[in-house]
Design a protein around this motif. Sequence first.
Motif, PDB file in Angstrom:
ATOM      1  N   MET A   1       0.733  -1.186  -0.082  1.00 25.20           N
ATOM      2  CA  MET A   1       0.040  -0.108   0.212  1.00 25.20           C
ATOM      3  C   MET A   1       0.958   1.153  -0.023  1.00 25.20           C
ATOM      4  N   LYS A   2       0.711   2.233  -1.002  1.00 28.48           N
ATOM      5  CA  LYS A   2       1.500   3.325  -1.104  1.00 28.48           C
ATOM      6  C   LYS A   2       0.897   4.309   0.051  1.00 28.48           C
ATOM      7  N   THR A   3       1.702   4.898   0.738  1.00 28.33           N
ATOM      8  CA  THR A   3       1.275   5.894   1.825  1.00 28.33           C
ATOM      9  C   THR A   3       1.635   7.401   1.236  1.00 28.33           C
ATOM     10  N   ARG A   4       0.876   8.370   1.845  1.00 28.73           N
ATOM     11  CA  ARG A   4       1.215   9.722   1.508  1.00 28.73           C
ATOM     12  C   ARG A   4       1.457  10.224   2.942  1.00 28.73           C
ATOM     13  N   ILE A   5       2.338  11.155   2.993  1.00 31.32           N
ATOM     14  CA  ILE A   5       2.692  11.759   4.087  1.00 31.32           C
ATOM     15  C   ILE A   5       1.980  13.357   4.061  1.00 31.32           C
ATOM     16  N   LEU A   6       1.190  13.536   5.170  1.00 32.01           N
ATOM     17  CA  LEU A   6       0.486  14.888   5.161  1.00 32.01           C
ATOM     18  C   LEU A   6       1.065  15.632   6.596  1.00 32.01           C
ATOM     19  N   PRO A   7       1.753  16.812   6.189  1.00 34.25           N
ATOM     20  CA  PRO A   7       2.515  17.439   7.238  1.00 34.25           C
ATOM     21  C   PRO A   7       1.179  18.205   8.444  1.00 34.25           C
ATOM     22  N   ALA A   8       1.478  17.943   9.618  1.00 34.20           N
ATOM     23  CA  ALA A   8       0.140  18.331  10.720  1.00 34.20           C
ATOM     24  C   ALA A   8      -0.104  19.677  10.288  1.00 34.20           C
ATOM     25  N   HIS A   9       0.712  20.490  10.120  1.00 35.08           N
ATOM     26  CA  HIS A   9       0.554  21.923   9.901  1.00 35.08           C
ATOM     27  C   HIS A   9      -0.674  22.469   9.070  1.00 35.08           C
ATOM     28  N   LEU A  10      -0.922  21.470   7.884  1.00 36.09           N
ATOM     29  CA  LEU A  10      -1.927  21.553   6.941  1.00 36.09           C
ATOM     30  C   LEU A  10      -3.166  21.622   7.692  1.00 36.09           C
ATOM     31  N   ILE A  11      -3.255  20.899   8.656  1.00 32.99           N
ATOM     32  CA  ILE A  11      -4.552  20.559   9.406  1.00 32.99           C
ATOM     33  C   ILE A  11      -4.777  21.888  10.197  1.00 32.99           C
ATOM     34  N   THR A  12      -3.836  22.307  10.925  1.00 33.08           N
ATOM     35  CA  THR A  12      -3.663  23.702  11.467  1.00 33.08           C
ATOM     36  C   THR A  12      -4.364  24.859  10.518  1.00 33.08           C
ATOM     37  N   ASN A  13      -3.917  24.865   9.501  1.00 29.19           N
ATOM     38  CA  ASN A  13      -4.277  26.059   8.587  1.00 29.19           C
ATOM     39  C   ASN A  13      -5.848  25.734   8.104  1.00 29.19           C
ATOM     40  N   ALA A  14      -6.040  24.486   8.004  1.00 23.74           N
ATOM     41  CA  ALA A  14      -7.547  24.378   7.471  1.00 23.74           C
ATOM     42  C   ALA A  14      -8.437  24.546   8.542  1.00 23.74           C
ATOM     43  N   VAL A  15      -8.099  24.251   9.894  1.00 23.21           N
ATOM     44  CA  VAL A  15      -9.090  24.425  10.898  1.00 23.21           C
ATOM     45  C   VAL A  15      -9.236  25.850  11.169  1.00 23.21           C
ATOM     46  N   SER A  16      -8.250  26.791  11.045  1.00 24.84           N
ATOM     47  CA  SER A  16      -7.979  28.198  11.402  1.00 24.84           C
ATOM     48  C   SER A  16      -8.983  28.792  10.130  1.00 24.84           C
ATOM     49  N   ASP A  17      -8.669  28.384   8.933  1.00 23.06           N
ATOM     50  CA  ASP A  17      -9.461  29.058   7.707  1.00 23.06           C
ATOM     51  C   ASP A  17     -10.976  28.851   7.791  1.00 23.06           C
ATOM     52  N   LEU A  18     -11.465  27.428   8.231  1.00 29.24           N
ATOM     53  CA  LEU A  18     -12.728  27.091   8.201  1.00 29.24           C
ATOM     54  C   LEU A  18     -13.650  27.969   9.546  1.00 29.24           C
ATOM     55  N   ILE A  19     -12.833  28.068  10.761  1.00 25.53           N
ATOM     56  CA  ILE A  19     -13.352  28.656  11.788  1.00 25.53           C
ATOM     57  C   ILE A  19     -13.456  30.106  11.301  1.00 25.53           C
ATOM     58  N   TYR A  20     -12.518  30.736  10.822  1.00 23.89           N
ATOM     59  CA  TYR A  20     -12.731  32.151  10.298  1.00 23.89           C
ATOM     60  C   TYR A  20     -14.048  32.142   9.207  1.00 23.89           C
ATOM     61  N   LYS A  21     -14.189  31.302   8.191  1.00 21.99           N
ATOM     62  CA  LYS A  21     -15.226  31.594   7.386  1.00 21.99           C
ATOM     63  C   LYS A  21     -16.467  31.340   7.794  1.00 21.99           C
ATOM     64  N   THR A  22     -16.601  30.268   8.626  1.00 20.26           N
ATOM     65  CA  THR A  22     -18.139  30.103   9.232  1.00 20.26           C
ATOM     66  C   THR A  22     -18.235  31.105  10.503  1.00 20.26           C
ATOM     67  N   SER A  23     -17.368  31.801  11.135  1.00 20.91           N
ATOM     68  CA  SER A  23     -17.733  32.577  12.214  1.00 20.91           C
ATOM     69  C   SER A  23     -18.269  33.969  11.480  1.00 20.91           C
ATOM     70  N   PHE A  24     -18.027  34.213  10.237  1.00 23.78           N
ATOM     71  CA  PHE A  24     -18.482  35.580   9.465  1.00 23.78           C
ATOM     72  C   PHE A  24     -19.392  35.339   8.521  1.00 23.78           C
ATOM     73  N   SER A  25     -19.755  34.314   8.108  1.00 18.88           N
ATOM     74  CA  SER A  25     -20.603  33.993   6.908  1.00 18.88           C
ATOM     75  C   SER A  25     -21.194  32.648   7.032  1.00 18.88           C
ATOM     76  N   LEU A  26     -22.658  32.788   6.952  1.00 19.58           N
ATOM     77  CA  LEU A  26     -23.361  31.239   6.894  1.00 19.58           C
ATOM     78  C   LEU A  26     -23.220  30.695   5.734  1.00 19.58           C
ATOM     79  N   PRO A  27     -23.005  29.107   5.707  1.00 14.25           N
ATOM     80  CA  PRO A  27     -22.977  28.430   4.471  1.00 14.25           C
ATOM     81  C   PRO A  27     -24.065  29.001   3.702  1.00 14.25           C
ATOM     82  N   TYR A  28     -23.781  28.796   2.381  1.00 15.41           N
ATOM     83  CA  TYR A  28     -24.946  29.352   1.273  1.00 15.41           C
ATOM     84  C   TYR A  28     -26.158  28.712   1.613  1.00 15.41           C
TER      85      TYR A  28
END
Lengths: 184, 281
Positions: B1-28
Amino acid sequence: MMSEWRTVTTPLTDGLIETLKAGDRLLLTGTVFAARDRAHERLCAMAARDETLPIDPAGQIIYYMGPSPAPPGRVIGAAGPTTSSRMDPFSEAVLKMGVRGMIGKGKRDHATRELLAWYRAVYFATFGGAGAYLAKRISDATCVTFEDLGAEAIYLLRVERFPLVVINDINGGDLYEDALQNRR
Amino acid sequence: MKTRILPAHLITNAVSDLIYKTSFSLPYAVGKRIEEMADNEDTELAKTALRVLVENNSLAAEEGIPLCQDCGIVIVFLEIGQQVVIDGSIAEAVNGGVEEAYRKYHLRKSVVADPLKRNNTGTNAPAIIHVEPAAGDRVSVTVYLKGGGSENMSSLKMFRPTDRDSDIIDYIEKTVVKAGSNPCPPLFLGVGIGGTADTAMLNAKKAVLRGPGTRHPDPEYADLEARIEERLNGTGVGPLGFGGRSTVGGVFIREAPTHIAMLPVALNLNCHSLRYGRVEL
């Protein structure tokens, strides 16, 4: 907003309080204190020990609200109401201090409703979850005491045409009960 | 099985961006549903309340003020493909994203470190984190912000397996009417049915994330969702409890296999501001 919304200013006078009925809509201009759970706990504990209070609530309105931090260039962050029932245990103490109005969201307990009639005070709701909209109707916010509580400190707010709906009037009227009676 | 390495900081960025988006604007879909409900009300107060919420949504985005002063406790669902190896600590990555977003975007920090001692952590971390394995080499990150007013109205009832649909609908009606204005209706109601007590509640959380305008794929459950909606919208509670037709903006069921002796039903009452977002890494 439509014409059914009456413009009023603080302080709430006896004359005004007597005319208010559940379901009435007001646009309030003036000052209100913002306080929630922990500020009530602390203020009422001080009153119980007969200590001098850091604010004088006599004749005032308390808004159950803990704001988000003010972004740069603004006086306050989002500023909508929190659930009032958590402040029910403190109703008698604050009414004894002379509070004439409370603003929040959600039903009050039986004791609070009776106390409101007894002390001739009114319970209002404003638009729950409209934090940005309501922030725009607050022109000034000063932390007056219990600063260590952060969002739960007591703030003095200057409000401009701030929307209020009368939920409990002094004659036992209750808008939330009326809504359920009018079920379709 | 081929594995893919995902740096944890990408999760940090995703969480921060998603919190920002949904705190200031409702999903369509959420914003659209609130507008539809406003058009469907005929009393002035119900209509005004919903229009204020529509305006709140545009103001939040334009003026950079959060939708609600209760910026929530952060619930994060991570579905991690089994071919992915995350380089770093998942919990630290998620909580780093929470801390960054709540500081940077001036969101209210509402999390206390201990339920009885009640000392605020000052960062809104830690988040509630749910990790699940998935197939493939991707990581799906879902952020869901939950406010205290609506979460406090949560409910669980263990029914008898021989109880009927109508008993479940009665219980839901009673719970929503009793909650009244507290959870800020119109609600998006998640209903978890089956499993154990804990999975029913978790499914009630996941169910609302299916989003407004969707129906359960199984016709029997789709019909039950519609019947619950009809009953609730006839209670009179209405927008913010002021009276009217719009008590719920949607009902979302998620079911799970259960025991011969059990029929748990869990309710997740979400306020009108259903704040969530998802991204795939």
